[in-house]
Design a protein around this motif. Structure first.
Motif, PDB file in Angstrom:
ATOM      1  N   ARG A  34     -10.559 -14.968 -22.193  1.00 33.56           N
ATOM      2  CA  ARG A  34     -10.169 -15.148 -23.590  1.00 33.56           C
ATOM      3  C   ARG A  34      -9.665 -13.859 -24.219  1.00 33.56           C
TER       4      ARG A  34
ATOM      5  N   GLU B 164     -14.515 -13.073 -21.001  1.00 36.77           N
ATOM      6  CA  GLU B 164     -13.494 -12.296 -21.699  1.00 36.77           C
ATOM      7  C   GLU B 164     -12.374 -11.797 -20.785  1.00 36.77           C
TER       8      GLU B 164
ATOM      9  N   ARG C 222     -13.352 -11.097 -27.408  1.00 34.98           N
ATOM     10  CA  ARG C 222     -13.145 -12.410 -28.026  1.00 34.98           C
ATOM     11  C   ARG C 222     -14.062 -13.495 -27.469  1.00 34.98           C
TER      12      ARG C 222
END
Length: 472
Positions: free
Chosen positions: A271, A298, A275
């Motif tokens: 992501r 992430e 985040r």
């Protein structure tokens, strides 16, 4: 060109292209200090990567508890600085001093393992495993793993000519290990006991113990693990939830399921750094034991693969250092410490992805935690020291100088390994008599000497006269 020769020509061209790509790497690995430089590179990458991931994974928890997103990260930086000091000390320490004081180091660690069970120790997370001094906490068991590996290798190398006899192979290494197992389980800390068992198995394996001994040890370990799981309810819950995490999705199986959700949510590329959703109170201990789940969420599969490649490179270079050294002590310590470090990483990744029961072991150099990161840096310092003791490295350092890294760190030139000289059998000597004591042998000798002198005095001139007469 015929049809049959075209595939062969294509295969040979691909082979030449592959050799062209690998030839620079192969040539670099043949350099005398390749192990040392490769280990420093992996150490630096793991340290920087760990600091970045600790900052990302702990930002929410730090802000919730302390009002700042950098509280856990700042502590981790301080621990890394302390670890760098130990790394430098381990890089410079002479191997002979390491062997000489290995028993003292082990004794100190055993005393600390006893003291941590007293009111001097601090109980955190239902385990009395910590000392807290001036707000700084540390676990003595982490340093005990290194001390046990250093001391056990010294004992086994000293007795390497007697490894065929079980009493010399097992004593005193196995009794010392059992004592440490008992002290650690009294805390209780099953994860550290498992890593101590890994250290013991690595020592015996690389020392050349027979295979049947390991089968017996593994059977005993499984039996002891089942017995310990039956004694404590939380261990039994971990085992049952490992077999079926969905049986209690909001209770004991919650942590494992959330870790798998985070890994699945990351996909191939993740992501994005910072985040992830799992650190927003969804996954407990997200910056400690389960930081690999944050990496997968992430940074995706690519980030997880990079971490695995770094640990795989650590395994390669650690065993390379062991096999390229001529000192049997360095060989045994290097292989044992590498097995422990990489084995702990495998266990951590294994329970995060759901292949092993949860044990609470941190990911070396990546998870937050002072004792873990400091001891991991200490191990890397010892391995880097051993890398400079390879015969080719010693020859290069003595002939070409310390190099840029050696000059920057002011590292001493390592001494070459000299095998101990074989002792020559001493000749039996007659015991000396005490001053003034008269023994029968001495008296007889004196009497015999007196008689001889008397005979010589009587017969000497006559014999000389006879000799002269004979010559005449």
């Amino acid at each position: 060109m015929t049809t049959a020769t075209k595939p062969a020509a294509a295969r040979s061209a691909k082979k030449r292209a592959g050799l062209t790509v690998l030839s620079p790497l192969t040539a670099w690995l043949t350099r005398p200090l390749a192990s040392f430089h490769l280990l420093l590179a992996v150490f630096g990458l793991l340290t920087v990567f760990g600091l970045v991931m600790v900052l990302s994974a702990s930002s929410v928890d730090s802000f919730t508890k302390d009002g700042s997103s950098y509280s856990v990260f700042s502590k981790q930086v301080m621990y890394c600085l302390a670890g760098l000091v130990l790394f430098y000390v381990a890089l410079r320490v002479p191997v002979r001093l390491l062997r000489r004081y290995s028993l003292i180091l082990l004794t100190i660690c055993l005393v600390l393992l006893v003291l941590v069970l007293t009111p001097l120790g601090t109980e955190l997370n239902n385990a009395r495993s910590w000392f807290v001094v001036a707000g700084v906490s540390f676990q003595p068991v982490e340093f005990a793993k290194v001390a046990f590996a250093v001391w056990g290798a010294h004992v086994l190398v000293t007795k390497r000519g007697l490894m065929a006899q079980y009493r010399h192979l097992l004593v005193p290494v196995v009794p010392a290990a059992l004592l440490m197992f008992t002290l650690v389980m009294l805390q209780p800390d099953l994860g550290s006991t498992i890593t101590l068992f890994v250290v013991l198995l690595a020592l015996l394996w690389f020392a050349g113990a027979p295979l049947r001994l390991f089968l017996t040890a593994l059977l005993g370990a499984v039996t002891a693990g089942v017995a310990l799981a039956m004694v404590a309810e939380y261990r039994l819950a971990r085992l049952t939830n490992f077999l079926d995490p969905q049986a209690d999705p909001t209770g004991q199986g919650y942590q494992m399921m959330q870790a798998q959700y985070a890994l699945a949510d990351g996909g191939l590329f993740g992501r994005g750094l910072g985040r992830g959703w799992s650190k927003w109170q969804y996954l407990p201990n997200v910056h400690n034991d389960f930081i690999f789940a944050v990496i997968g969420e992430e940074l995706g599969f690519v980030g997880c693969a990079i971490v695995l490649v770094l640990y795989g490179t650590t395994a390669y270079v650690g065993l390379r250092i062991a096999f390229r050294n001529t000192d049997p002590y360095i060989r045994l310590v290097s292989a044992t410490l590498t097995t422990w470090l990489v084995g702990q990483a495998v266990i951590n990744v294994g329970y995060v992805v759901g292949l092993l029961p949860t044990t609470g072991l941190p990911l070396p150099l990546i998870s937050s935690g002072g004792s873990s990161v400091v001891t991991s840096m200490l191990v890397f310092g010892l391995l880097a020291n051993f890398a400079r003791h390879e015969p080719e490295a010693i020859a290069a350092l003595r002939s070409l100088g310390p190099g840029r890294v050696g000059k920057l760190l002011r590292l001493p030139t390592p001494a070459p390994y000299r095998p101990p000289a074989k002792r020559r059998p001493t000749r039996p000597t007659t015991p000396r008599s005490r001053p003034g004591a008269k023994s029968s042998g001495a008296a007889a000798t004196r009497r015999g000497g007196g008689d001889t002198r008397a005979r010589g005095a009587r017969s000497g001139p006559g014999s000389r006269a006879q000799t002269r007469g004979g010559h005449r």
